[in-house]
Design a protein around this motif. Structure first.
Motif, PDB file in Angstrom:
ATOM      1  N   LEU A  92      26.339  44.386  30.703  1.00 30.07           N
ATOM      2  CA  LEU A  92      27.497  45.001  30.062  1.00 30.07           C
ATOM      3  C   LEU A  92      28.627  45.203  31.062  1.00 30.07           C
ATOM      4  O   LEU A  92      29.814  45.108  30.713  1.00 30.07           O
ATOM      5  N   ARG A  93      28.292  45.439  32.308  1.00 28.34           N
ATOM      6  CA  ARG A  93      29.294  45.702  33.344  1.00 28.34           C
ATOM      7  C   ARG A  93      29.778  44.429  34.040  1.00 28.34           C
ATOM      8  O   ARG A  93      30.661  44.506  34.902  1.00 28.34           O
ATOM      9  N   SER A  94      29.218  43.291  33.678  1.00 29.61           N
ATOM     10  CA  SER A  94      29.621  42.036  34.323  1.00 29.61           C
ATOM     11  C   SER A  94      30.890  41.472  33.698  1.00 29.61           C
ATOM     12  O   SER A  94      31.287  41.858  32.589  1.00 29.61           O
ATOM     13  N   GLU A  95      31.526  40.550  34.438  1.00 23.61           N
ATOM     14  CA  GLU A  95      32.733  39.894  33.937  1.00 23.61           C
ATOM     15  C   GLU A  95      32.378  38.562  33.294  1.00 23.61           C
ATOM     16  O   GLU A  95      31.484  37.861  33.751  1.00 23.61           O
ATOM     17  N   ASP A  96      33.111  38.221  32.232  1.00 21.25           N
ATOM     18  CA  ASP A  96      32.925  36.930  31.600  1.00 21.25           C
ATOM     19  C   ASP A  96      33.714  35.871  32.370  1.00 21.25           C
ATOM     20  O   ASP A  96      34.402  36.174  33.352  1.00 21.25           O
ATOM     21  N   VAL A 100      37.442  38.931  32.094  1.00 17.57           N
ATOM     22  CA  VAL A 100      37.447  40.165  31.306  1.00 17.57           C
ATOM     23  C   VAL A 100      36.024  40.722  31.265  1.00 17.57           C
ATOM     24  O   VAL A 100      35.076  39.996  30.942  1.00 17.57           O
ATOM     25  N   ALA A 101      35.877  41.990  31.625  1.00 13.17           N
ATOM     26  CA  ALA A 101      34.549  42.612  31.623  1.00 13.17           C
ATOM     27  C   ALA A 101      33.942  42.558  30.228  1.00 13.17           C
ATOM     28  O   ALA A 101      34.639  42.750  29.223  1.00 13.17           O
ATOM     29  N   GLN A 141      37.389  52.352  42.666  1.00  8.44           N
ATOM     30  CA  GLN A 141      38.003  52.547  41.357  1.00  8.44           C
ATOM     31  C   GLN A 141      38.680  51.261  40.902  1.00  8.44           C
ATOM     32  O   GLN A 141      39.450  50.654  41.631  1.00  8.44           O
ATOM     33  N   LEU A 142      38.378  50.843  39.668  1.00 11.11           N
ATOM     34  CA  LEU A 142      38.933  49.609  39.149  1.00 11.11           C
ATOM     35  C   LEU A 142      40.351  49.817  38.621  1.00 11.11           C
ATOM     36  O   LEU A 142      40.762  50.943  38.342  1.00 11.11           O
ATOM     37  N   SER A 143      41.087  48.725  38.487  1.00  5.76           N
ATOM     38  CA  SER A 143      42.433  48.777  37.917  1.00  5.76           C
ATOM     39  C   SER A 143      42.548  47.745  36.810  1.00  5.76           C
ATOM     40  O   SER A 143      41.855  46.722  36.818  1.00  5.76           O
ATOM     41  N   ILE A 144      43.413  48.010  35.849  1.00 10.41           N
ATOM     42  CA  ILE A 144      43.599  47.108  34.722  1.00 10.41           C
ATOM     43  C   ILE A 144      44.305  45.836  35.193  1.00 10.41           C
ATOM     44  O   ILE A 144      45.359  45.897  35.826  1.00 10.41           O
ATOM     45  N   THR A 145      43.739  44.682  34.900  1.00 14.16           N
ATOM     46  CA  THR A 145      44.341  43.409  35.281  1.00 14.16           C
ATOM     47  C   THR A 145      45.151  42.854  34.105  1.00 14.16           C
ATOM     48  O   THR A 145      44.950  43.259  32.955  1.00 14.16           O
ATOM     49  N   ALA A 149      44.449  43.454  29.936  1.00 15.03           N
ATOM     50  CA  ALA A 149      45.446  44.043  29.047  1.00 15.03           C
ATOM     51  C   ALA A 149      45.800  43.097  27.907  1.00 15.03           C
ATOM     52  O   ALA A 149      45.866  43.497  26.738  1.00 15.03           O
ATOM     53  N   LEU A 150      46.029  41.830  28.241  1.00 13.62           N
ATOM     54  CA  LEU A 150      46.405  40.856  27.218  1.00 13.62           C
ATOM     55  C   LEU A 150      45.264  40.644  26.223  1.00 13.62           C
ATOM     56  O   LEU A 150      45.500  40.565  25.008  1.00 13.62           O
TER      57      LEU A 150
END
Length: 261
Positions: A92-96, A100-101, A141-145, A149-150
């Protein structure tokens, strides 16, 4: 005399669900009862399956649906339950592949399907909230990429808590945004979602304390009591339900035109 009685529709018990665009869809074979129980949104579609046992979901994400089926079929065997739960959590925490996570994709899918799988939606937002606002010791801490967002803004069919979360986290960031991610840029996002620029300009006009306050407590993003029920769709618009969070009204008007396209 010929019978005038309508033909009896044969009940399909095993359904083949094709998830994703037609040419690249991924098949899943699932029991009808399981689909109807976990996904109230699909019940009306399943009801009209007569000549075929195939249900097509061309606009849904195969990776998210695969995660959902793994969660549905999870059996808490005492000998392996901790290992199995850990594997689901890590996935669930991995990126596709698109950066996008998976938690974002699963959140949007479960939000649409409703019913018991909203419990998994809560698990997604719990991870996202912690990762972007209060990371565990030793974690960055992660940030929105731009890609995230898109994806969220374009995939949402209506204003929802995940959009509120995305915008609230962005509003806390320094202006202008910066991203080390190559490819999609913030200018590209703002060109495709012009309402986001207007919304962020308004947010940045507020003090940091006000912007920080707009990021609601995690409990406000979770399921409300009684929401995981057969009549879940009515709960979405009931007083006090997630669609009417008073603290979230600051963004709904600004994004309404975009999300209703």
């Amino acid at each position: 005399m010929m019978s005038t009685q309508p033909p009896i529709r044969k009940r399909v018990e095993i359904i083949k669900v094709l998830v994703g665009p037609a040419m690249t869809s991924q098949p899943f074979l699932l029991p009808r009862r399981q689909l109807e129980f976990y996904f109230p949104y699909l019940r009306s579609h399943i009801e009209y399956l007569t000549l075929s046992n195939i249900l097509c979901l061309p606009f849904e994400d195969p990776s998210a649906f695969e995660m959902l089926t793994s969660w549905m079929n999870y059996e808490p065997n005492p000998a392996t339950c901790h290992q199995g739960a850990r594997e689901l959590q890590d996935k669930l925490r991995s990126e596709d592949k698109d950066g996008v996570a998976l938690a974002y994709k699963v959140w949007l899918l479960t939000h649409k399907l409703g019913g018991p799988c909203l419990v998994l939606r809560d698990e997604c937002i719990r991870y996202l909230y912690e990762a972007y606002t209060m990371p565990r010791p030793g974690a960055q801490q992660l940030s929105i990429t731009p890609s995230v967002a898109l994806y969220v803004l374009q995939k949402s069919v209506s204003t929802n808590e995940l959009q509120h979360f995305i915008v609230a986290v962005l509003a806390r960031a320094k202006r202008p945004w910066s991203s080390a991610i190559t490819g999609l840029t913030w200018e590209g996002v703002l060109e495709q979602v012009p309402d986001l620029r207007n919304l962020m300009e308004k947010a940045w006009g507020s003090s940091w304390e006000e912007r920080n306050a707009r990021l609601l407590k995690m409990e406000m993003y979770m399921c409300t009591p009684g929401e995981v029920t057969p009549n879940w769709s009515h709960k979405q618009t009931a007083q006090g339900g997630p669609a009417n969070m008073q603290d979230g009204l600051w963004m709904k008007k600004d994004l309404r035109e975009h999300t209703n396209d």
